[in-house]
Each structure stands twice: as C-alpha cells, then as structure tokens.
Design a protein around this motif. Structure first.
Motif, PDB file in Angstrom:
ATOM      1  N   LEU A 464     -42.894 -20.219  15.532  1.00 23.07           N
ATOM      2  CA  LEU A 464     -43.962 -19.454  14.914  1.00 23.07           C
ATOM      3  C   LEU A 464     -44.306 -19.472  13.057  1.00 23.07           C
ATOM      4  N   LYS A 465     -45.331 -19.268  13.388  1.00 20.03           N
ATOM      5  CA  LYS A 465     -46.602 -18.539  11.795  1.00 20.03           C
ATOM      6  C   LYS A 465     -46.211 -17.212  11.527  1.00 20.03           C
ATOM      7  N   ASP A 511     -52.009 -14.646  13.592  1.00 17.10           N
ATOM      8  CA  ASP A 511     -50.836 -15.420  13.719  1.00 17.10           C
ATOM      9  C   ASP A 511     -50.326 -14.126  14.185  1.00 17.10           C
ATOM     10  N   LYS A 512     -50.495 -13.271  15.301  1.00 12.97           N
ATOM     11  CA  LYS A 512     -50.025 -12.036  14.980  1.00 12.97           C
ATOM     12  C   LYS A 512     -48.974 -12.625  16.024  1.00 12.97           C
ATOM     13  N   ILE A 513     -47.705 -11.856  16.239  1.00 18.84           N
ATOM     14  CA  ILE A 513     -46.526 -12.213  16.918  1.00 18.84           C
ATOM     15  C   ILE A 513     -46.176 -11.031  17.969  1.00 18.84           C
ATOM     16  N   ILE A 514     -46.371 -10.931  19.118  1.00 17.69           N
ATOM     17  CA  ILE A 514     -45.286  -9.803  20.279  1.00 17.69           C
ATOM     18  C   ILE A 514     -44.624 -10.294  20.126  1.00 17.69           C
ATOM     19  N   ALA A 515     -43.555  -9.123  20.726  1.00 17.41           N
ATOM     20  CA  ALA A 515     -42.365  -8.791  21.880  1.00 17.41           C
ATOM     21  C   ALA A 515     -42.005  -7.982  23.058  1.00 17.41           C
ATOM     22  N   TYR A 516     -42.297  -8.076  23.717  1.00 14.35           N
ATOM     23  CA  TYR A 516     -42.318  -7.301  24.672  1.00 14.35           C
ATOM     24  C   TYR A 516     -40.523  -8.289  25.801  1.00 14.35           C
ATOM     25  N   PRO A 517     -40.390  -7.130  26.808  1.00  8.47           N
ATOM     26  CA  PRO A 517     -39.309  -7.168  27.453  1.00  8.47           C
ATOM     27  C   PRO A 517     -39.261  -8.355  28.599  1.00  8.47           C
ATOM     28  N   LYS A 518     -38.129  -9.249  28.688  1.00  5.84           N
ATOM     29  CA  LYS A 518     -38.130 -10.711  29.706  1.00  5.84           C
ATOM     30  C   LYS A 518     -36.505 -10.683  30.412  1.00  5.84           C
ATOM     31  N   THR A 525     -39.846 -12.261  24.767  1.00  2.00           N
ATOM     32  CA  THR A 525     -40.671 -12.916  24.688  1.00  2.00           C
ATOM     33  C   THR A 525     -41.126 -13.281  23.231  1.00  2.00           C
ATOM     34  N   MET A 526     -41.332 -13.831  23.028  1.00  2.00           N
ATOM     35  CA  MET A 526     -41.814 -14.473  21.710  1.00  2.00           C
ATOM     36  C   MET A 526     -43.234 -15.250  21.678  1.00  2.00           C
ATOM     37  N   LEU A 527     -44.246 -14.736  21.218  1.00  2.00           N
ATOM     38  CA  LEU A 527     -45.212 -15.445  21.171  1.00  2.00           C
ATOM     39  C   LEU A 527     -46.649 -15.653  19.692  1.00  2.00           C
ATOM     40  N   ASN A 528     -46.954 -15.884  19.369  1.00  2.00           N
ATOM     41  CA  ASN A 528     -48.574 -15.829  18.177  1.00  2.00           C
ATOM     42  C   ASN A 528     -49.562 -16.073  19.334  1.00  2.00           C
ATOM     43  N   LEU A 529     -50.143 -14.844  19.146  1.00  2.00           N
ATOM     44  CA  LEU A 529     -51.285 -14.500  19.297  1.00  2.00           C
ATOM     45  C   LEU A 529     -52.092 -15.160  18.804  1.00  2.00           C
ATOM     46  N   GLY A 530     -52.348 -15.708  18.150  1.00  2.00           N
ATOM     47  CA  GLY A 530     -53.543 -16.466  17.434  1.00  2.00           C
ATOM     48  C   GLY A 530     -53.757 -15.122  16.377  1.00  2.00           C
ATOM     49  N   GLU A 531     -55.176 -14.316  16.802  1.00  2.00           N
ATOM     50  CA  GLU A 531     -56.272 -13.385  16.322  1.00  2.00           C
ATOM     51  C   GLU A 531     -56.438 -12.437  17.006  1.00  2.00           C
TER      52      GLU A 531
END
Length: 680
Positions: A464-465, A511-518, A525-531
């Motif tokens: 992750l960035k 490099d926005k990081i979002i978290a939502y229930p898994k 779940t951790m994701l870099n959405l980019g922009e």
C-alpha cells in the motif's frame, strides 16, 4: 470497577487548556464560581480564519443522541458509518476523504489508533460533553499542536468545566435512561471545588442493552421481483459498557493546566452482515481503552505563549468468533501510544504572529495471532505557521514536515516515509460590522497506512502507498442579529439571529485507501483506489429567536452535495463511478421550541442513493433513506432537587433502512429519561 477507578486516579499525568483573553473589552476576572464563562485564550492565539460547525450546550441535549457520533450526523459534509444498534461501531467520514483523514481531539489532544486509524465515536457519551466542533481543512488558529495542522479535517470534543454557585463547593448530577433494545444507561457527574483556582470533576457511566430489535429484510432481484421479504429480530448485538473519567482543572496567572484520566471497558456482540441466509453470528469483542493525558499552558506577557502536552494510552481488543461454520478465532490485540507535544507562539508585531510546534508519537502493536509482524512506529512532526490580522483581512499560512519510521519485529522490516504539507487560509470581511465574510483555502494533507493496512496477518497489504490529498475551498459566512438596539447599543435579546454558511470544495486524493467489511465486521478489505476526484457543496443555515412571549424557537438546516468518483484507470469498469457509500445528496433539519420549562425538538435526516461497491450498477445500488426523531423535556422542582424528565421517539415513521449494506438499522423505538440535580 473500583480497581480500575483507582488505577485511573494513580496514573493521572499533567494537561492544560488555555489562558485569559483580552479583546477590545476589559479583562474578565471570573473566578471558579463561573469558570465556564472564562475565555481561556490569549489575544495572540485565537484568530479564527475559517469558521467551524458547532453543537453545544442545550443543542446537544435536545438531540436524540446517545454518543458524539449520533450528534455529528447533523454536520454538513459528514457521512456516518453506522453498523446498527446501541453497541454498533460508528465512524465518521468528512467530505469523502475517509475516516483516517479525520483527527479527533478530546480536550485538546488528538486520539490515536495506529492499529486501524479509526476512532469509534460511539464510545464517547454526550453526558459530559459541553461542545462538539467540526473544522474542515484544520482548526485555523496557529497556536496548536503540529498534528492538528496535518489533518484534513478535525473534530474537537470539549468536556464540561465545573461551575459553582456563590457559597457552594459541590455539584452533583445523576441521569438514567431506559429505551428500546433493553437499553439502560445511568451516569453520575460529581464536581468539587478544591481551592480558589483548582476544581475536580468525575463522571462515571454504565450502559447495558440486549441489542435486539425487529427489522424487515426485503431484497429484490435485478428484474424487480422480490427475492426476500421477511421480518426478523437482530441477534448478538448486546453490549455492556462502563466509562469513567476524571478531570482536574487549575488556573494559573495567564494560564491554565489540566489533568485527565479516561477508562472505557465494554463487552459486546457483533451481529454481522445478513448474507447467505445467516441471521445470527458468534462474533464477540471486548475493548479496554485507557489513556492519561496532561497539558500545561502559560503566557509570558502579551507577546509569547507556550503549551506542553503529554499522553499515554493503552488499548486492548479481544476478538473471538464462535461460529461453527468457520475456523475458530480467538485473538487479542494490544496497542500502546506515547505522545509529547510543544507549541509556541510569539507576536512579532501587532496583528502579526508566528508559531513553532513539534510532536513526537510512538506506537506499538502486539497481537496473539500467528506470524504477527509486531510493528512499532516513530512519528515526528514539525510545523511552522504565521497569521496576519489586519483590518478586514485575516491570512494564515503553515507548513508541516512529517517523518515516520516503521519497524517490524518478525522479519526485521523497516519502512520510512516523509512529506511536507503546506496550507494557506484567507478570510475577508468586506463590510463594516463584519457580518459577512468571504473565505478560501488550499491545503495538502498526508497520512501513512495503518498497521492493519500494512501488516494484518491475513488482510494486510504491505504494498500500500501512503495517501496524499489536496483540498480547495471557497465559501462565505453571514451572521447577523436582527432586532431593535438596546440601551447599550447591542441588539435586544428578543431579536432574531440569522446565520448562513456555504462552501464549494474540490478534493483530489491520490492512492486513496478504502476499507469496507469483508464478511465479518471486524475484518476489512484494503484497497488503493489510485485517484479520487471529490467535488461538493456544503450549506448550513440557522435561525433563532422569540416567536412570541415565552416561546423561543431555533431552526438549523444543512445540505450536502458530493460527487466523489474514481478517476484512476479509464479501462476499469468503475472508472468515474461514485466511490462506495458516498451519497450525492444528504441533509438534516433540527427544529426546537422552548416554552417556559418545556422543550420540544424535532430532527430529520436524509441520505440519498448510494452504492456499496466500486461498480455503480443495479446489484450494488442502495436506496435513499430518511428518519424523523421527536423528543421533549420538562424541568421541575421537587423538594431539594431540580429534575428534568425526557421522552423521545426515534425513527418516528418506522423507516426500514441500511446505512451499511446488510446491516439493518432499528425501526421505530422509544426512550425515557430522568436527570436529577440535588441542591447541596
């Protein structure tokens, strides 16, 4: 419980608040008999450039709100992630920037959570809160900690200061509330004057609830036919929580100090998402959160002020999953934090001041999970700021240098990152009387991924960035009192006060990081959405005044429009789609009426259509929802006590809705309460 209370008392460390302020009026000389009326700031310190949104005093008491999170729903630009029920986790997202870009301060010191970066505002009761304030960008006063400059937005919670009538040294207040889901809350506030310039306040609260409530579960297929339509009872949402808080306040010559100890202990069930025809889960969570903080602040003459802050926090979370359909889980997480800060401000010339602040923060996380990384993080922040206040113009500029160093014990891995984040704020008052102000700001913010983002055993993403964000805002504020001038030249009390704020903003997050229930609420779940491209409009208006003799009315309304879209990769199916859980339209309305000893309050909340995943299609679509709450209170005297009885109806129209997909919220529910203040 007695042992925990004793632990808090023994481990208190030093804290501060502010200093006497001199404006165009004379110095105030109030003693502790009216300590809440003392303005504890310096003339160099509190030059607000960007106004805030604020709820305080009677406004907070009127709301059908159990916690700070419930109250913040009525701020514009705020999205509350609520997993339902009394004990459900409640986090706040401001202007689609994400929970981790929001700094939460409790009596002037930022609350930390290096594990997941999220502060559960549902843990903070309103019983001892005097004021909740939201700042977009940052609190625009240069006399503050470096970490306050670094955040994209900030929430400040201020506890009540003791106030004593002449000839009295003790105050006592007790509250009890009973409501739906077998909710029972009881609290006691004790205030004691220890001397002419020292006072003590202690607040303790116990809350229990079964968490059970009926809900309607209705889902449709893509062709419009009904897939599910049933009524069920929410299970495994029980909670038992205790909170103890001690505050010691002292006033110095041109200064003040404060000590605070805080303990929150809870055991709760996690009802989980309703998916795959599963209506109840075996997840349990226990939290033990304690911190001890201290501050000391003093002015030396009219040109120099200094503030020192210190804090130690220990958070323990025990999570277990008793479901027989999955592998058993029984993990304990322990995190520690040490924080030290100094802020210094000097007036270079009349109307021109500068500040230098430094923060040191140490975080450590241990866990009982297999192959855990055992991370430690050192964070250094240095800020330099200046402010100019000249006639009809206020300008503030700041720059923050951040340096973070991570080290993991398991594989001896090291990770460092640093960033400079500048900000510029300006406010112009074009007319005499300063009833209208025009404002604008540009700001960069930055945050490291949390320990969970990077090192969580199963879900962490070491690649992750860090997130970087740029904010632009242009707005105006109108504040005017309409009424006949009194003898002193000021507006009459019977007049009407009108206030209006409006802001247009643009945020760019890389490099926005979002978290939502898994599947399970505790896991993400951790994701870099980019922009992410965020554009929006916030409008807040209020009117207050006398309707007729003995009747005072207040009205507060807010509206938010947001377009928060993913602009990372044109080849992806969710390109230019709204990011999860951000509505295009949302708003709220609060109407209050006071007649003698009776107070009535109505509040309305609306959240427009959203999507619960990155792709905005019919499958991920979530319908708009709205709720109406109605409450009333009546004050009366009985022998040697002043009493206040309350009654409330929440979700008056029995709206069936989800804030988070598959986490149904309570329908219509009721509560009654009683506040007792003995005359000692």
């Amino acid at each position: 419980m007695a042992k925990r209370l004793l632990l808090v008392v023994l481990c208190l460390v030093v804290c501060v608040a502010a200093m006497p302020q001199r404006t165009g009026q004379a110095w105030r000389s109030d003693s502790l008999q009216h300590v809440q009326e003392v303005v504890i700031t310096s003339k160099l310190v509190f030059r607000e450039v960007i106004p805030s949104q604020q709820l305080k005093g009677d406004e907070l008491q009127r709301l059908s709100a159990l916690s700070v999170a419930d109250a913040m729903r009525y701020f514009s630009g705020v999205q509350l992630k609520d997993y339902g029920g009394v004990g459900g986790v409640k986090t706040v997202d401001v202007r689609s920037m994400g929970t981790n870009h929001l700094a939460v301060s409790y009596d002037g010191i930022v609350l930390g959570n290096a594990q997941n970066g999220q502060i559960d505002l549902g843990q903070f009761s309103l019983d001892n809160i005097e004021e909740v304030t939201l700042y977009n960008g940052q609190k625009s006063a240069i006399f503050q900690a470096a970490s306050d400059f670094a955040s994209a937005s900030s929430v400040y919670m201020r506890t009540k200061m003791p106030r004593f009538e002449v000839g009295h040294s003790t105050n006592l207040k007790a509250r009890v509330k009973y409501g739906a889901s077998d909710l029972l809350r009881s609290s006691v506030l004790w205030e004691q004057r220890l001397g002419s310039d020292v006072s003590l306040s202690t607040n303790a609260e116990v809350m229990t609830a079964s968490g059970k409530y009926k809900f309607r579960y209705r889902r449709k297929n893509l062709d419009g036919t009904v897939a599910w339509d049933t009524t069920a009872t929410r299970q495994n949402g029980d909670i038992h929580a205790e909170r103890v808080e001690l505050n010691l306040h002292g006033i110095l010559e041109q200064g003040q100090w404060q000590l605070k100890g805080y303990l929150y202990n809870s055991a709760r069930g996690i009802p989980g998402a309703i998916v795959n025809n599963v209506w109840s889960r075996g997840e349990r969570q226990q939290d033990l959160n304690t911190f001890w903080q201290a501050s000391w602040q003093k002015s030396f003459g009219d040109r120099f002020s200094t503030r020192w802050l210190a804090k130690y926090a220990f958070y323990q979370t025990h999570y277990e999953n008793r479901d027989t359909t999955v592998l058993p889980v029984d993990n304990t997480y322990r995190q520690q934090e040490f924080y030290l800060s100094t802020a210094n401000v000097v007036e270079l010339r009349p109307g021109w001041s500068a500040s230098l602040s430094y923060d040191l923060r140490w975080n450590k996380l241990n866990a009982s999970t297999y192959n855990f990384a055992y991370p430690t993080r050192w964070t250094h922040m240095l800020s330099l700021a200046t402010a100019v206040d000249y006639r009809h113009l206020k300008v503030q500029a700041s720059v923050v240098g951040s340096y973070a160093n991570d080290h993991t014990k398991t594989n001896n891995q090291r990770k460092t990152d640093s960033q400079l984040t500048p900000a510029l704020f300006a406010n112009i008052y074009p007319f005499k009387g300063k009833w209208l102000s025009l404002r604008a700001y540009v700001k960069q913010s930055y945050r490291m991924p949390t320990f969970n983002d990077l090192y969580y055993t199963d879900l962490g993403n070491a690649a992750l960035k860090p997130e970087r964000a740029t904010q632009f805002d242009v707005g105006l504020q109108l504040s005017k009192h309409l009424g006949a001038p009194g003898k002193s030249g000021n507006s009459a009390k019977a007049g009407t006060h009108v206030s209006l704020q409006a802001d247009i903003y643009y945020n760019k997050v890389k490099d926005k990081i979002i978290a939502y229930p898994k599947g399970q609420q505790f896991r993400w779940t951790m994701l870099n959405l980019g922009e992410v491209d965020i554009r929006g409009l916030d409008v807040v208006g209020s009117v207050s005044g006398s309707v007729c003799r003995d009747i005072v009315a207040t009205l507060r309304a807010q509206y938010t429009y947001q377009r928060a879209i993913d602009v990372t990769d044109p080849s992806r199916p969710f390109y230019r789609h709204q990011i999860p859980y951000i509505p295009h339209h949302s708003g709220s309305l609060i109407v209050g009426l006071d007649w003698k000893r009776l107070a009535v309050n109505y509040s309305f909340m609306y959240t427009g259509e959203r999507w619960n995943a990155q792709v905005n299609d019919a499958y991920n679509y979530m319908q708009p929802w709205y709720t109406s709450d109605l409450s009333a209170s009546y004050r009366f005297s009985l022998k040697h006590c002043t009493l206040r009885a309350t009654a409330e109806v929440n979700n008056l129209l029995d709206q069936q809705y989800d804030v988070i997909a598959n986490y149904p919220m309570p329908g219509r529910n009721f509560a009654i309460g009683l506040e007792i203040i003995p005359k000692l």
